[in-house]
Design an enzyme around this catalytic site. Structure first.
Site, PDB file in Angstrom:
ATOM      1  N   ASP A  58       0.819  -1.216   0.000  1.00 13.04           N
ATOM      2  CA  ASP A  58       0.000   0.000   0.000  1.00 13.04           C
ATOM      3  C   ASP A  58       0.852   1.265   0.000  1.00 13.04           C
ATOM      4  O   ASP A  58       0.554   2.220  -0.718  1.00 13.04           O
ATOM      5  CB  ASP A  58      -0.922   0.011   1.214  1.00 13.04           C
ATOM      6  CG  ASP A  58      -1.959  -1.099   1.152  1.00 13.04           C
ATOM      7  OD1 ASP A  58      -2.229  -1.602   0.055  1.00 13.04           O
ATOM      8  OD2 ASP A  58      -2.497  -1.454   2.221  1.00 13.04           O
ATOM      9  N   GLU A  68       1.214  -1.290   5.503  1.00  8.71           N
ATOM     10  CA  GLU A  68      -0.115  -1.747   5.140  1.00  8.71           C
ATOM     11  C   GLU A  68      -1.121  -0.719   5.650  1.00  8.71           C
ATOM     12  O   GLU A  68      -1.004  -0.231   6.784  1.00  8.71           O
ATOM     13  CB  GLU A  68      -0.403  -3.111   5.756  1.00  8.71           C
ATOM     14  CG  GLU A  68      -1.803  -3.639   5.534  1.00  8.71           C
ATOM     15  CD  GLU A  68      -2.093  -4.024   4.085  1.00  8.71           C
ATOM     16  OE1 GLU A  68      -3.249  -4.366   3.784  1.00  8.71           O
ATOM     17  OE2 GLU A  68      -1.173  -3.972   3.251  1.00  8.71           O
ATOM     18  N   LYS A 121      -5.149   0.131   6.435  1.00  4.49           N
ATOM     19  CA  LYS A 121      -6.472  -0.431   6.664  1.00  4.49           C
ATOM     20  C   LYS A 121      -7.349   0.608   7.367  1.00  4.49           C
ATOM     21  O   LYS A 121      -6.841   1.487   8.050  1.00  4.49           O
ATOM     22  CB  LYS A 121      -6.384  -1.685   7.537  1.00  4.49           C
ATOM     23  CG  LYS A 121      -5.711  -2.873   6.869  1.00  4.49           C
ATOM     24  CD  LYS A 121      -6.533  -3.406   5.713  1.00  4.49           C
ATOM     25  CE  LYS A 121      -5.905  -4.633   5.100  1.00  4.49           C
ATOM     26  NZ  LYS A 121      -6.671  -5.103   3.903  1.00  4.49           N
TER      27      LYS A 121
END
Length: 267
Positions: A73, A104, A106
């Site tokens: 990401d 990452e 989220k």
């Protein structure tokens, strides 16, 4: 001499980033689009505040054997000693040697720590090269490989206690281990490990991999919720500038070997 209150400036930066992330999460309903919006919001924020020597993109990492990582990401990478980036079908492929840090992204940390560790490991497992370089007119020998910082970024954290986050992160081993993270709403964290590299090991790939495999979780340090972005940014900057510094020079010949070409070493 005039004076400005730094805490107010920091609070303004924190509030701005938090509002941007919350807006993206609230008004974009398609899961794929919402994920892209969150990633882009973090990327733009990092680009705004990190020095220009660091490039930030979403990308796939590649080594000179053609091995690739998962799609990452956020990648913070070098744009000076890594002179080429592959772009194909809308994807960036960044040589592993150029990578400083991977994250990452989220909406929530809950349930995503192990997955973040797997993606971090897919980058650290790649084969990196190191070669000699010129600095201030002097030829320097190949340097040991630098650590690749790995982390997770989120808007919120639904775990009720920080101890639960600590417990999940402490279970990660080897190349999967996480260094730092941030939940905008509940606070940032950095991870302390026990263990050092073996300076007597001259195989640089073996040396860095043994370091990751041997290091042992010690503790998590959590920030106050109202300082989440500030402390994350300062910790990240400290990693980049004081723990890593400059990455080793990439061995370009290792990449040309796959197409049967050779660099003239006398030029």
């Amino acid at each position: 001499m005039s004076n400005i209150e730094l805490p107010k400036l920091f609070k303004g930066m924190q509030d701005q980033m938090k509002a941007q992330l919350n807006t993206n999460r609230s008004f974009i309903e398609h899961p794929g689009s919402k994920g892209d919006a969150l990633e882009n919001a973090w990327i733009e924020w990092l680009r705004s505040y990190l020095p220009n020597r660091y490039s930030i993109d979403k990308a796939i990492i590649i080594d000179h054997h053609g091995n690739t990582s998962h799609q990452i990401d956020i990648v913070i990478y070098d744009n000076y000693f890594t002179p080429f980036i592959f772009s194909q079908n809308g994807f960036h492929y960044i040589p592993a040697e150029g990578v400083y840090a991977v994250f990452e992204v989220k909406p929530d940390i809950y349930g995503n720590i192990e997955y973040a560790g797997e993606k971090i490991a897919s980058v650290r497992a790649l084969d990196r090269t190191s070669t000699s370089m010129i600095s201030s007119g002097n030829l320097l020998s190949a340097r040991p490989l630098t650590k690749i910082v790995g982390g997770i970024l989120a808007t919120s954290n639904s775990y009720k206690q920080n101890k639960t986050v600590e417990g999940n992160i402490s279970k990660l081993k080897g190349l999967q281990t996480i260094d730092l993270g941030c939940s905008v709403e509940t606070g940032s964290f950095s991870v302390d490990y026990n263990g050092e590299e073996n300076p007597k090991e001259n195989d640089f790939s073996k040396r860095i991999n043994e370091y990751y495999e041997a290091r042992v979780f010690n503790k998590l340090n959590f920030s106050k919720p109202e300082n989440s972005l500030i402390t994350f940014f300062m910790q990240l900057t400290r990693y980049l500038q004081q723990a890593i510094g400059t990455i080793p020079a990439i061995d370009l010949q290792a990449y040309l070997n796959v197409i049967g070409e050779e660099i003239d070493q006398e030029l």
